[in-house]
Design a protein around this motif. Sequence first.
Motif, PDB file in Angstrom:
ATOM      1  N   UNK A  47       0.818  -1.044   0.052  1.00  0.00           N
ATOM      2  CA  UNK A  47       0.127   0.061   0.170  1.00  0.00           C
ATOM      3  C   UNK A  47       0.906   1.112  -0.076  1.00  0.00           C
ATOM      4  N   UNK A  48       2.058   0.848  -0.160  1.00  0.00           N
ATOM      5  CA  UNK A  48       3.059   2.226  -0.265  1.00  0.00           C
ATOM      6  C   UNK A  48       3.548   2.666   0.915  1.00  0.00           C
ATOM      7  N   UNK A  50       6.428   1.926   3.382  1.00  0.00           N
ATOM      8  CA  UNK A  50       7.614   1.289   3.660  1.00  0.00           C
ATOM      9  C   UNK A  50       7.853   1.376   5.018  1.00  0.00           C
ATOM     10  N   UNK A  51       8.218   0.348   5.620  1.00  0.00           N
ATOM     11  CA  UNK A  51       8.542   0.208   7.152  1.00  0.00           C
ATOM     12  C   UNK A  51      10.070  -0.612   7.563  1.00  0.00           C
ATOM     13  N   UNK A  52      10.075  -0.207   8.793  1.00  0.00           N
ATOM     14  CA  UNK A  52      11.544  -0.881   9.458  1.00  0.00           C
ATOM     15  C   UNK A  52      10.930  -1.952  10.339  1.00  0.00           C
ATOM     16  N   UNK A 115      10.711 -10.484  -1.876  1.00  0.00           N
ATOM     17  CA  UNK A 115       9.825 -10.944  -2.701  1.00  0.00           C
ATOM     18  C   UNK A 115       8.783  -9.574  -2.806  1.00  0.00           C
ATOM     19  N   UNK A 116       9.154  -8.724  -2.086  1.00  0.00           N
ATOM     20  CA  UNK A 116       8.071  -7.495  -2.134  1.00  0.00           C
ATOM     21  C   UNK A 116       8.978  -6.313  -2.802  1.00  0.00           C
ATOM     22  N   UNK A 117      10.239  -6.693  -3.628  1.00  0.00           N
ATOM     23  CA  UNK A 117      10.956  -5.655  -4.189  1.00  0.00           C
ATOM     24  C   UNK A 117      10.336  -4.839  -5.220  1.00  0.00           C
ATOM     25  N   UNK A 118       9.362  -5.206  -5.542  1.00  0.00           N
ATOM     26  CA  UNK A 118       8.375  -4.566  -6.774  1.00  0.00           C
ATOM     27  C   UNK A 118       7.916  -3.291  -6.207  1.00  0.00           C
ATOM     28  N   UNK A 119       7.599  -3.119  -4.886  1.00  0.00           N
ATOM     29  CA  UNK A 119       7.057  -2.030  -4.038  1.00  0.00           C
ATOM     30  C   UNK A 119       8.125  -1.355  -3.463  1.00  0.00           C
ATOM     31  N   UNK A 120       9.371  -1.626  -3.681  1.00  0.00           N
ATOM     32  CA  UNK A 120      10.601  -0.760  -3.227  1.00  0.00           C
ATOM     33  C   UNK A 120      10.943  -0.912  -1.693  1.00  0.00           C
ATOM     34  N   UNK A 121      10.307  -2.022  -1.120  1.00  0.00           N
ATOM     35  CA  UNK A 121      10.716  -2.157   0.095  1.00  0.00           C
ATOM     36  C   UNK A 121      12.225  -2.723   0.417  1.00  0.00           C
ATOM     37  N   UNK A 122      13.207  -1.972   0.713  1.00  0.00           N
ATOM     38  CA  UNK A 122      14.295  -2.622   1.134  1.00  0.00           C
ATOM     39  C   UNK A 122      14.512  -3.725   2.404  1.00  0.00           C
ATOM     40  N   UNK A 211       4.733   3.626  11.550  1.00  0.00           N
ATOM     41  CA  UNK A 211       5.890   3.494  11.098  1.00  0.00           C
ATOM     42  C   UNK A 211       6.844   4.333  11.781  1.00  0.00           C
ATOM     43  N   UNK A 212       6.196   5.402  12.582  1.00  0.00           N
ATOM     44  CA  UNK A 212       7.325   6.465  13.116  1.00  0.00           C
ATOM     45  C   UNK A 212       7.129   6.267  14.612  1.00  0.00           C
TER      46      UNK A 212
ATOM     47  N   UNK B 207       7.232 -10.808  -6.173  1.00  0.00           N
ATOM     48  CA  UNK B 207       8.651 -11.031  -6.941  1.00  0.00           C
ATOM     49  C   UNK B 207       9.197 -12.343  -6.431  1.00  0.00           C
ATOM     50  N   UNK B 212      15.403 -19.137  -5.791  1.00  0.00           N
ATOM     51  CA  UNK B 212      15.632 -18.639  -4.438  1.00  0.00           C
ATOM     52  C   UNK B 212      14.977 -19.580  -3.620  1.00  0.00           C
ATOM     53  N   UNK B 269      16.653  -3.275  -2.279  1.00  0.00           N
ATOM     54  CA  UNK B 269      17.873  -2.523  -1.880  1.00  0.00           C
ATOM     55  C   UNK B 269      18.522  -3.384  -0.627  1.00  0.00           C
ATOM     56  N   UNK B 282       4.535   9.595  -1.996  1.00  0.00           N
ATOM     57  CA  UNK B 282       4.069   9.283  -0.566  1.00  0.00           C
ATOM     58  C   UNK B 282       4.722  10.348   0.342  1.00  0.00           C
TER      59      UNK B 282
END
Lengths: 299, 282
Positions: A47-48, A50-52, A115-122, A211-212, B207, B212, B269, B282
């Motif tokens: 859903x956009x 990104x979290x830690x 597997x979530x790299x499509x959404x930019x989650x590092x 997330x904060x 993905x 893997x 990343x 966002x």
Amino acid sequence: MESIVFGIGITALAGALATVAGAAENTESDIGSQGDPNSQVQLAPQMGYIHRIFNKAIAGEPPAYGLWVALGAGLAWAFMAMQINPILAIVLGSALAVFVQGVYATTAYLGRIASLSKFGQPVFIDVLKSMTTVTMAHAFVAIFTTVTICHLINAALGHPFPLPLLGLVWGIALGAAGSATGNPFYGKERQYQTQKFGAGVPIAASGNIVRYAEAGERNSLDNGWFSAKLGGPASGLCFGLIVFLELWRTVIFEKIGAGWGAIVVGIIIILVFTVIDRYIEVWARKNYGPYGEPAKEGS
Amino acid sequence: MTVKVEVVEGGIPHNTIMAAGLVASVIFIYLTYANVLTGTQLFSFFGGLAAVAAITWGSHTIKHLCSYGIGTGVPSAGMMAFGSGVIAMLFATKFGVASPIVAVVLAAIIGAVLGFLSNNVLNMRIPVMIQSLTEMAIIGALVLMGFAAMISGSFEFNPLTAGSVTILGLSLPSYQASFIGSSLIAVAFMLGGIAVQHPFNACLGPNWTQDRMLTLAQECGFLSMITAAVMSMVFLSFSAALVSVIVALVGWYYTYTKYIELSKRDAAAWLDAKPIPELEGH
């Protein structure tokens, strides 16, 4: 008489150990976002958001703890069969089981995030390094205490099941207690502190987890700190009561009616708790949250 | 009505993995029979390799089955596999040398019946259900038989149920000191059940990549093998257990580092102590 006093002593000790086990288990699973709160942690990047947060999806808590405790008990049984002193054997077995748990935790986090790299989650390596060790420490406490309970049941109370099978049974019970009791504190409360209390999670808020933190970005250690205050003790109380009442009814009433006494008392305990639970639920709905009227009876 | 949400694109086709997993697993279990032929216990570690082969195949079967959105957790598939597989495995151990083959046939029958019940009686109507549950039952039986052969050195019923305890230097026969009597089979059940569901459960997502997930499956298998090797010290000679531990550790280290490399390749990343990156919009 003396055997009953001895049995009650073991029962009390097992109940106390179980309380520690439940508290440690719930804190461990909340730091790892295991169990049902995991779905929102998994959904957030999609859903956009990104979290830690540590996303350690190994299985549901009951099967995962079924494995950790059965493995700890199996290894402890093996070490005892090699003539190693039981306390050392249980420590060694639990330590090896925790090694397995830690490896599973790292592979689960890496797999889910990659597997979530499509959404930019590092992948955050510091999350992996700092949180895996904390979950391993809590898991060790949970596994060690539960395997000790199983050993007490087997060796002191003379239960006919061998140690690994008791480990499987009580491990699943431990995971179920932590999953059912402790998770709401994390999944329904901590993840959604920005939402109105008792409002549930509307579709629009799905994945919008907090997330904060007060300072900087929230990580799972903050969640562990939060759930250790209420969720952990609640789970501990739950599992402690399960172990204590289960052993208590067996020790005291097993002699009556060739074992049927313990079964009847077990049914009575379930009925008593059903009444208490229903009363607390209605009371809580009346006093908290946006509910105007309690739901109709039987709903 | 279920909708197939994901397909396996590229990579190794499922039937190839199935054939390779089945053949490799049965052959590895039979290689433990070298224990009987040579009179040693040094070949027990092949049982662990059989479990690794079957777990790798199983992870792909679960991927195949769960791509239909079966509406339940992935872990349940692992429990299903071992619940049906343990019946076949225990029954098959009575057939001596033919045990692995009997286990495969019997597990296939049990799995097919369960698949038929799920699809036609419970009306799940998932096209790959019967085939997948058949495969899962065979996988469960083979993994359990592999671990049994690895921990106790044999896949036959009598050695699996007869153990001995040493009291004051006297060796006494004891049912409770055996693989089945001590319920180590319950540990093997959970080791396999979690290991077979974990690869897909951990790697699911948009993905997902096949190499893997299969590497992770091997890693889970070798990790389970390490602990099984430690438990085998009760039943096997020290040298045989040591061989198992070394094989398991080497296999685990290799697959674990390879899995981390593949995760690094696939991740968006790879950050160390960095804040949440800002995304556009966002």
